[in-house]
Write an enzyme that holds these catalytic residues in place. Structure first.
Site, short mmCIF file in Angstrom:
data_model
loop_
_atom_site.label_atom_id
_atom_site.label_comp_id
_atom_site.label_asym_id
_atom_site.label_seq_id
_atom_site.Cartn_x
_atom_site.Cartn_y
_atom_site.Cartn_z
N THR A 133 0.86 -1.18 0.00
CA THR A 133 0.00 0.00 0.00
C THR A 133 0.89 1.23 0.00
OG1 THR A 133 -1.65 -1.18 1.29
CG2 THR A 133 -1.79 1.20 1.35
N GLY A 185 -0.17 -3.31 5.13
CA GLY A 185 -0.20 -4.69 5.62
C GLY A 185 -1.61 -5.25 5.59
N1 GLY Z 1 -3.56 -2.76 3.46
C1 GLY Z 1 -4.19 -3.05 2.27
C2 GLY Z 1 -5.27 -4.02 2.35
O1 GLY Z 1 -5.30 -4.86 3.22
O2 GLY Z 1 -6.14 -3.98 1.51
#
Ligand code: GLY
Length: 274
Positions: A133, A185
């Site tokens: 991300t 994450g």
């Molecule tokens: N952190 C991105 C997701 O879990 O979609």
């Protein structure tokens, strides 16, 4: 924006698809006035973060999802793109289809460097974990705080699944009196603890950005118990003094700091295997 436009595995239209082969994007943005905008389950639009900004600036709402978000984007002049997986995502998806295994909430991954398993982020051959991300927190020249977050979410997720990234308080939170935080994450485990909001609230109680991130990482590890070894979560925070800190469950979470003095890449501290 640049990363969304690149053909990579984790952000933007070239990223890992869901289990049915569709890339669905999530993003949110928040400013110093607590204005915020978010899009989720957005398909065929190249820059979800720009659409999230339009939601914030041009609608009375905070969040638009799915076909409604796409219709809004098109009405705002964003072109409807053809989905084109990156070569890396194409290969990962084909590999995944062989078994089509979906085993939430455990991240069932032991992938080669640069590869991605059924859930992001992936554990690399060198024992580190990459992440999935793009989250940004910022302080402007007047000392005002803001932030943004964009992702394609977990690779090979169930159709319709949302992670933390489009959720204000989970993937991102900004309180201009206190600080700002963003997460990367496994989104399910960030949502469970209202991750970014929790970090900001701990900074409000006087903790440094690094200690606030660490406390919430430790809370996730307590909740997950032995399963914590299978997931990665990282938080990145800034406080009103401009101090920056981060923490992750496992090794491998890196973040970039940019100031007038220049740029640096910093390895976050981590809890497991310390
Ligand atoms: N952190 C991105 C997701 O879990 O979609």
């Amino acid at each position: 924006m640049v990363t969304e436009g690149e053909q990579n595995c984790c952000v933007g239209l070239g990223a890992n698809p869901d289990r049915d082969g569709f890339v669905t994007l999530d993003a949110c943005i928040m400013d110093e006035f607590s204005n915020c905008g978010s899009v989720a389950f957005l398909e065929r639009i190249k820059h979800p973060i720009s659409v999230a900004r339009r939601v914030m600036e041009k609608t009375p709402h905070v969040m638009l999802v799915g076909i409604g978000a796409q219709q809004f984007a098109v009405a705002e002049g964003f072109p409807l793109e053809e989905q084109k997986l990156s070569p890396e995502a194409e290969k990962s998806y084909k590999d995944w289809l062989i078994k089509s295994e979906y085993k939430p909430p455990v991240i069932n991954i032991e992938k080669k460097q640069g590869g991605h398993g059924p859930f992001a982020p992936a554990k690399l051959d060198n024992g580190e974990w990459n992440h999935d991300t793009i989250g940004m927190v910022a302080m402007d020249t007047n000392g005002n705080l803001s932030g943004s977050c964009t992702t394609s979410g977990a690779g090979f997720k169930m159709r319709g699944r949302l992670g933390d990234s489009p959720i204000i308080g989970a993937g991102l939170f900004v309180d201009n009196e206190v600080g700002a935080c963003t997460a990367t994450g496994q989104g399910e485990d960030v949502i469970r603890v209202a991750g970014s909001h929790s970090v900001v609230e701990l900074m409000r109680q006087g903790l440094s950005p690094e200690m606030a991130c660490k406390k919430v990482i430790e809370r996730i590890i307590r909740i997950k118990g032995p399963k914590a070894k299978d997931i990665q979560v990282g938080f990145l925070a800034i406080n009103k003094k401009g101090q920056v800190g981060a923490y992750s469950i496992h090794k491998g979470f890196e973040y970039a700091i940019r100031t007038n003095a220049g740029e640096q890449l910093v390895k976050a501290k981590f809890v497991m295997g310390e």
